[in-house]
Design an enzyme around this catalytic site. Structure first.
Site, PDB file in Angstrom:
ATOM      1  CB  THR A  73      -8.085  -3.985   2.069  1.00 13.76           C
ATOM      2  OG1 THR A  73      -7.127  -3.529   0.942  1.00 13.76           O
ATOM      3  CG2 THR A  73      -8.330  -5.405   1.843  1.00 13.76           C
ATOM      4  CD  GLN A 183      -7.724   5.366  -6.051  1.00 10.37           C
ATOM      5  OE1 GLN A 183      -7.322   6.681  -6.028  1.00 10.37           O
ATOM      6  NE2 GLN A 183      -6.953   4.613  -5.609  1.00 10.37           N
ATOM      7  CG  HIS A 205      -2.903   4.834   1.893  1.00  6.81           C
ATOM      8  ND1 HIS A 205      -2.181   4.580   0.687  1.00  6.81           N
ATOM      9  CD2 HIS A 205      -3.957   3.891   1.980  1.00  6.81           C
ATOM     10  CE1 HIS A 205      -2.426   3.483   0.283  1.00  6.81           C
ATOM     11  NE2 HIS A 205      -3.491   3.072   0.961  1.00  6.81           N
ATOM     12  CB  CYS A 329      -2.835  -3.858  -4.721  1.00  6.78           C
ATOM     13  SG  CYS A 329      -3.345  -2.142  -4.046  1.00  6.78           S
TER      14      CYS A 329
HETATM   15  C1  LIG Z   1     -10.652   1.599  -5.106  1.00  2.38           C
HETATM   16  C2  LIG Z   1      -9.601   0.882  -4.043  1.00  2.38           C
HETATM   17  N1  LIG Z   1     -10.214   0.015  -3.304  1.00  2.38           N
HETATM   18  C3  LIG Z   1      -9.753  -0.363  -2.199  1.00  2.38           C
HETATM   19  C4  LIG Z   1      -8.271  -0.022  -2.052  1.00  2.38           C
HETATM   20  C5  LIG Z   1      -7.620  -0.498  -1.030  1.00  2.38           C
HETATM   21  O1  LIG Z   1      -7.422   0.484   0.285  1.00  2.38           O
HETATM   22  P1  LIG Z   1      -6.039   0.208   1.340  1.00  2.38           P
HETATM   23  O2  LIG Z   1      -4.997   0.383   0.541  1.00  2.38           O
HETATM   24  O3  LIG Z   1      -6.686   1.526   2.254  1.00  2.38           O
HETATM   25  O4  LIG Z   1      -6.542  -0.995   1.872  1.00  2.38           O
HETATM   26  C6  LIG Z   1      -7.636   0.660  -3.167  1.00  2.38           C
HETATM   27  C7  LIG Z   1      -6.141   0.794  -2.997  1.00  2.38           C
HETATM   28  O5  LIG Z   1      -5.579   1.393  -3.786  1.00  2.38           O
HETATM   29  C8  LIG Z   1      -8.296   1.187  -4.239  1.00  2.38           C
HETATM   30  O6  LIG Z   1      -7.731   2.081  -4.880  1.00  2.38           O
END
Ligand SMILES: Cc1ncc(COP(=O)(O)O)c(C=O)c1O
Length: 392
Positions: A73, A183, A205, A329
């Site tokens: 993010t 991903q 993660h 999310c």
């Molecule tokens: C395509 C994509 N972008 C961004 C994120 C966010 O990553 P993070 O959980 O490391 O903030 C995710 C998390 O599911 C994701 O699938």
């Protein structure tokens, strides 16, 4: 009850090798990596090793092209806001950003925030398979476009975008190209130089590393504005004392992912194909969504007509099976999937959706048990539906 985990697109367990890599930095090697004494030098060395491992995974030429962040993010926010601000300071006419309707909220929300600040943002539509068509980008791009941000692989339906072609189109018009590869990186071979990518976001993660760590690749020589200001760590790109244990673990996870990539792709894609064939042949009124060919090995995304996906998840969970309706999310927001909406799905097609995301840890026996439970649960839920005669 033996539990089955089929939600690796949401998160993955930390690998033993990764934990072992992290432990010294949680115990004896606690120094601040900016300190010049022995303790600082030791943790700084860990950062440099991790930077090299992350760079190697995506074919980056120099480790310093990697900026560590608190996750995918933050990497997305830094790429989008940092580029938009820097480019507009240099040339105020460059105030246009292009992205797509199917991005993760970590891209959509900073873009919407920039819109509030006066930037112009174009959201590109996708095909029924979730593909961003190069010709659609060509039509949308303008001389004022500063940045094109299109994800590498979709987190809900697993579709892999034609990023090389999209990056080429962006560059032809003088725009920069960012891809959210959260991903993809570590699951499919990614080479930033071959693909012509300027900025790429990653997350630890999703690839058996710890949570709360990620990185942004910033092509050598490219300047963007930081979004977190302070002591000037990460070559001033991201201030704040680095999360050394997390970063060391992330580096190890990248090294493991690179070494295991072929084995991962072969094993996981054949397990996924077995799963898909079994579901489609054993459960009536079921459909696979997304692209058949341009797709992450781990992803299987279905619609079960006449069923509510949330009910399905709860029933599967009661039987010890963890799956998802889509993005972990966006579940909190309780909104129908913006990705499936953009793919032109009807309300019924969206509500009946289920995402299965596999890993090396899953087995054929787990798939067999899951499909049996799934068939039973779908039958039960349909029998309770007011439309039961339609799916009898
Ligand atoms: C395509 C994509 N972008 C961004 C994120 C966010 O990553 P993070 O959980 O490391 O903030 C995710 C998390 O599911 C994701 O699938």
């Amino acid at each position: 009850m033996e539990r089955i985990y089929l939600d690796s697109a949401a998160s993955t367990p930390v690998a033993d090798e990764v934990i072992n890599e992290m432990i010294p930095y949680l115990k004896q090697q606690f120094g601040n990596p900016s300190s010049i004494h022995y303790f600082g030098r030791e943790t700084n060395r860990a950062l440099q090793l991790a930077r090299k491992r992350v760079a190697d995974l995506i074919g980056a030429t120099k480790p310093l092209e990697i900026t560590f962040t608190s996750g995918g993010t933050e990497a997305d926010n830094l790429a989008i806001k940092g580029t938009a601000e820097y480019v507009r300071i240099k040339d105020p006419s460059k105030n246009h950003i292009i992205t797509s309707y199917v991005e993760h909220d970590a891209v959509l929300e900073p873009c919407r925030d920039l819109e509030r600040l006066g930037y112009k943002v174009t959201f590109l539509p996708v095909t029924k398979e979730c593909l961003v068509e190069p010709k659609v980008l060509k039509e949308a791009i303008m001389s004022t476009t500063a940045l094109v941000s299109i994800m590498y692989a979709n987190n809900e339906v697993g579709t892999i975008q034609p990023v090389k072609e999209l990056a080429r189109i962006a560059h032809e018009s003088g725009a920069l190209f960012h891809t959210d590869a959260v991903q993809a990186a570590g699951k499919i071979s990614v080479d930033v130089n071959d693909l012509g990518i300027d900025l790429l976001s990653m997350s630890s993660h999703k690839i058996n590393g710890p949570k709360g760590v990620g990185a942004l690749y910033i092509r050598n020589g490219l300047e963007i504005m930081p979004i977190i200001h302070g002591g000037g760590q990460e070559s001033t790109m991201r201030s704040g004392t680095e999360n050394v244990p997390g970063i060391a673990g992330f580096g190890k996870a990248c090294e493991l992912a690179k070494a295991r990539m072929t084995e991962y792709e072969n094993y996981v894609s054949s397990l996924r194909d077995y799963f898909v064939d079994k579901v489609l042949s054993e459960i009536p009124y079921s459909r696979l969504n997304g692209s058949r060919t341009s797709r992450l090995a781990s992803n299987a995304h279905f619609t079960f007509f006449g069923v509510n996906g949330e009910d399905l998840i709860i029933k599967l969970d009661e039987s010890g099976i963890a799956a998802s309706t889509g993005s972990a999310c966006s579940v909190k927001k309780q909104k129908p999937s913006h990705v499936l909406k953009a793919m032109g799905f009807s309300y019924e097609e969206i509500t009946g959706s289920l995402r299965i995301s596999l890993s090396m840890k899953n087995t054929k026996e787990e798939v067999d048990r899951t499909v049996n439970v799934l068939a039973e649960v779908v039958r039960e839920l349909r029998s309770l539906s007011p439309f039961k005669s339609k799916y009898a």
